[in-house]
Design an enzyme around this catalytic site. Structure first.
Site, PDB file in Angstrom:
ATOM      1  N   TYR A  19       0.858  -1.186   0.000  1.00  0.00           N
ATOM      2  CA  TYR A  19       0.000   0.000   0.000  1.00  0.00           C
ATOM      3  C   TYR A  19       0.893   1.235   0.000  1.00  0.00           C
ATOM      4  CZ  TYR A  19      -4.259   2.672   0.787  1.00  0.00           C
ATOM      5  OH  TYR A  19      -5.298   3.546   0.651  1.00  0.00           O
ATOM      6  N   LYS A  24     -20.545 -20.260  -8.466  1.00  0.00           N
ATOM      7  CA  LYS A  24     -19.903 -20.128  -9.777  1.00  0.00           C
ATOM      8  C   LYS A  24     -18.435 -19.753  -9.597  1.00  0.00           C
ATOM      9  CE  LYS A  24     -21.004 -20.071 -14.269  1.00  0.00           C
ATOM     10  NZ  LYS A  24     -21.919 -20.981 -14.960  1.00  0.00           N
ATOM     11  N   GLU A  40     -24.856 -14.355 -15.770  1.00  0.00           N
ATOM     12  CA  GLU A  40     -25.436 -15.573 -15.187  1.00  0.00           C
ATOM     13  C   GLU A  40     -26.878 -15.311 -14.749  1.00  0.00           C
ATOM     14  OE1 GLU A  40     -24.642 -19.636 -14.179  1.00  0.00           O
ATOM     15  OE2 GLU A  40     -23.353 -18.130 -15.108  1.00  0.00           O
ATOM     16  N   ALA A  55     -37.596 -22.948 -26.008  1.00  0.00           N
ATOM     17  CA  ALA A  55     -37.156 -21.869 -26.899  1.00  0.00           C
ATOM     18  C   ALA A  55     -36.635 -20.694 -26.086  1.00  0.00           C
ATOM     19  CB  ALA A  55     -38.308 -21.436 -27.802  1.00  0.00           C
ATOM     20  N   ALA A 113     -33.244 -19.038 -23.686  1.00  0.00           N
ATOM     21  CA  ALA A 113     -31.894 -18.588 -24.028  1.00  0.00           C
ATOM     22  C   ALA A 113     -30.990 -19.748 -24.411  1.00  0.00           C
ATOM     23  CB  ALA A 113     -31.297 -17.812 -22.851  1.00  0.00           C
ATOM     24  N   ASN A 135     -33.654 -29.911 -15.779  1.00  0.00           N
ATOM     25  CA  ASN A 135     -33.193 -30.258 -14.434  1.00  0.00           C
ATOM     26  C   ASN A 135     -34.216 -29.803 -13.394  1.00  0.00           C
ATOM     27  OD1 ASN A 135     -30.802 -31.709 -14.053  1.00  0.00           O
ATOM     28  ND2 ASN A 135     -29.537 -30.000 -14.725  1.00  0.00           N
TER      29      ASN A 135
END
Length: 749
Positions: free
Chosen positions: A37, A92, A134, A193, A195, A283
């Site tokens: 720093y 993620k 996401e 139909a 994404a 799922n």
């Protein structure tokens, strides 16, 4: 407790959540803090101000991805909002780090409009090397990704769209090959139909599927040109009259389900073309169950789902970590179609390769061999990193979106090193072996593991394997494994091998072996046959012991090959690799109660082995005593061995002892309490006082210290011989074969 309760406990355990920030530089002193720093940090700030590209040099930007969501379309949960989506985004981040060593900040935006999200994300470009979008609902997700890709100079990737497309695309390439169908002739039906379905349909066209051969269905049935649907669905509208999903599936080659569970019947599967391909990826419940689909027909149904408890799981973790790894490392400005296609093709190719034993064990020892039950690799296969990421990097370079060029072979090795120090160390030996491959006789050559190892040795150019065993058995295993491999085989039952028997008799006639016994040993014991081949110069090295007790496997080569001219003893050595350290441990397998002479010789041989791995040896003779603190027969042996080595003018490495293990490897103890030691730095070669201590010590280091172990490597033999441990994996055999090749190269110098 159920899964929900277990998960709540998992996430709530201290510290809460799944990720944390850790430092990558020392912060132990005032000097460290002044560099991290103020005032030292001003220097990199000025450099970046002068040249923004220096941000990649002086900050973590080049390895940092932002995982961004507004929580409007969380898988299985729907629109739960930004705050509630945070556990998913943290998860993620865990996957990015676990599979590709990429750091992540998860960004949850409490915003609904596409314009607001685009403005917020674009403003964060200085922070990140890439953006992973996401769980953002359609159709907004299309606009957000498209505009951010246009506005930002770093890669932007919406995994919900492209992840499923890429992984299922890899599966489609292999499924079509197995079914014997050309991809351009496939009739493909989509259920869903959203994404991921629209992105998958577009991607399949990039792979070669004809646009006119795709029929897309939503909850209202087949999407036709006369229906009022959004522009994204309209792209896959079919001419003519409509119908329902049942109508669409009749005669189709491929079903792609990205909709809801239980909407496909066995009759609908029966209506499809021969050897149908069914990707039921809803799922947690697929459009049709795995068992139902397989049982619906007599011919082959190639089935994939999104579930981990069935074969062929379409799991996005096979894609995004490695796509970003390759993109970040060439500083790509985009993740384009060429990179996505390259990823799918690399994954498809990897599924055709022999699967490491560790991966098979991780999935319950179920067979994993290219075919209808294995069309895409498993997420836990470590090879995905260094097979896929270089392909992504190369595609980025070739397509002109990379700002940095790479030597792809060196890059592959760098990626392997990310998986652990052992891979980095073995790469040194493997590269040396490839420079001049040698003939390796493999005892137990009709064992499946040995055959698979031989195939890998030949494929990678490490060695020229010679399998000792029953020819019919070996040919049968090669055929069953589907290996493109015609190995050299020495079958003990073919021919008399008279010359080998006679040589064995010459060597052992004064050790109680008759001529007839020599003939019998060569015929029935592959270790005697292999040892005699090496002794006669018909093979450069021998590997054995995979199915034998170690002492019984070692006995024939000791009797036939014997020790080197400058050696009276052999010893077993393990190389243990930690995150930032390598240690060689000896003797771990051979000498039960060595005296000072044996310890000194073992130290010399082990130091020589360390140098083959490009490690400068620093040797510690271990004991429970430090430099004479206890004086008895046991402590004198390592003390005398250390003295003998120091007094030997031919010894060119530092050595000290006797010393306790922590004194040998802890820098503060070595420099503080024992500053007089001959070792200026911690030891990397540990010579244990007896076999009991050596075997216990290396196993504790391996298991409790989290070290990878390579070995045992035999030192002191006249010709390269290595005895495997029973139950070793294929990679262990290949690694020891490479060590044996390097041994043989040095013997030939």
């Amino acid at each position: 407790m159920g899964l929900d309760e277990d998960s709540l406990d998992y996430h709530a355990s201290d510290p809460p959540g799944k990720i944390e920030i850790s430092t990558t530089k020392p912060t132990n002193t005032q000097r460290d803090l002044s560099l991290a720093y103020s005032p030292g940090v001003a220097a990199p700030c000025r450099h970046i101000d002068d040249d923004p590209e220096d941000a990649f040099k002086y900050t973590a930007k080049g390895n940092m991805v932002g995982v961004v969501s507004n929580g409007s379309a969380v898988l299985g949960l729907g629109d739960i909002g930004a705050q509630a989506s945070k556990p998913v985004m943290e998860g993620k981040g865990v996957l990015f780090k676990r599979f590709a060593d990429i750091d992540v900040f998860d960004i949850e935006l409490d915003q609904e409009s596409a314009d607001d999200i685009i403005e917020s994300v674009a403003a964060m470009e200085p922070t990140f090397g890439g953006i992973n979008l996401e769980d953002i609902k359609a159709p907004e997700c299309f606009e957000i990704e498209t505009r951010l890709r246009e506005e930002m100079d770093i890669p932007v990737f919406h995994d919900d769209q492209h992840g499923t497309a890429i992984i299922s695309g890899a599966a489609l390439l292999n499924a079509a090959e197995i079914a014997g169908k050309d991809i351009e002739d496939l009739e493909v039906v989509f259920s869903g139909a959203g994404a991921s379905a629209i992105a998958s349909a577009k991607f399949y066209v990039s792979l070669g599927v004809q646009r006119e051969n795709i029929t897309m269905c939503d909850s209202s049935g087949i999407i036709t040109e006369d229906r009022d649907v959004n522009e994204f669905k309209q792209e896959f509208a079919s001419p003519g009259e409509g119908g329902d999903l049942e109508d669409a599936m009749e005669g189709a080659d491929v079903f792609v389900g990205l909709s809801v569970g239980g909407i496909v019947s066995q009759d609908m599967v029966r209506s499809m073309a021969d050897n149908p391909i069914v990707f039921a990826m809803a799922n947690p419940d697929p459009e049709i169950g795995y068992e139902e689909a397989k049982a619906a027909r007599e011919d082959t149904v190639i089935m994939a789902t999104g579930r981990s408890d069935y074969p062929n799981q379409v799991n996005n973790v096979l894609g995004f970590p490695f796509i970003f790894r390759g993109a970040l490392d060439v500083r790509a400005t985009d993740i384009n179609e060429e990179m996505k296609v390259a990823c799918a093709e690399a994954l498809a190719d990897l599924a055709k390769q022999d699967v490491p034993d560790a991966v098979v064990k991780a999935y319950g020892d179920q067979p994993l061999q290219f075919g209808s039950e294995y069309i895409i690799p498993k997420p836990l296969d470590p090879r995905v990193l260094f097979e896929v990421a270089p392909t992504i990097a190369e595609a980025a370079i070739d397509s002109g979106v990379a700002r940095r060029d790479l030597d792809l072979e060196e890059y592959r090795e760098e990626l392997e090193a990310r998986l652990g120090k052992s891979r980095e160390m073995m790469r040194i030996i493997l590269n040396k072996a490839k420079s001049d491959p040698k003939r390796i006789a493999l005892g137990e050559g009709d064992d499946e593991k040995m055959i698979r190892a031989a195939y890998q040795m030949q494929e990678e150019g490490i060695a020229e394997p010679v399998l000792i065993g029953d020819r019919d058995t070996i040919d049968g295993v090669v055929s069953a494994l589907g290996l493109d491999f015609e190995p050299e085989i020495v079958d003990p039952d073919e021919g008399s091998h008279e010359a080998y028997a006679e040589r064995l008799y010459e060597l052992r006639q004064r050790k109680g072996v008759t001529r007839s016994e020599a003939k019998s040993l060569v015929k029935r014991d592959p270790n005697y046959l292999g040892s005699t081949m090496v002794e006669a110069g018909d093979a450069d090295a021998l590997l054995t012991g995979l199915t034998h007790h170690y002492p019984s496997a070692l006995k024939p080569p000791l009797q036939v090959v014997g020790t080197a001219p400058d050696a009276d003893y052999v010893a077993g050595v393990y190389m243990l690799t930690f995150k930032n350290r390598v240690i060689f441990c000896a003797d771990t397998t051979v000498n039960q109660n060595p005296d000072a002479d044996v310890l000194a010789e073992v130290a010399e041989h082990t130091a020589e082995l360390a140098r083959r791995f490009n490690v400068d040896p620093r040797v510690a003779m271990l004991s429970y005593s430090n430099f004479g603190s206890v004086d008895n027969e046991g402590t004198r042996k390592p003390r005398d061995a250390a003295r003998m080595l120091r007094e030997n003018s031919d010894v060119e490495f530092p050595v000290d002892g006797e010393m306790q293990a922590d004194s040998a490897v802890v820098e503060d103890i070595l420099e503080g309490t024992y500053e007089f030691s001959e070792l200026d730095d911690p030891a990397n070669v540990l010579i244990f006082p007896n076999l009991e201590a050596g075997n216990i010590g290396y196993k504790l280091l391996q298991r409790l210290g989290g070290a990878d172990a390579i070995g045992p490597m035999l030192v002191g033999m006249d010709e390269p011989v290595h005895v495997l441990q029973r139950g070793d994996e294929v990679k262990d055999i290949v690694n020891l074969a490479a060590v044996a090749v390097v041994d043989a190269q040095q013997n030939g110098e």
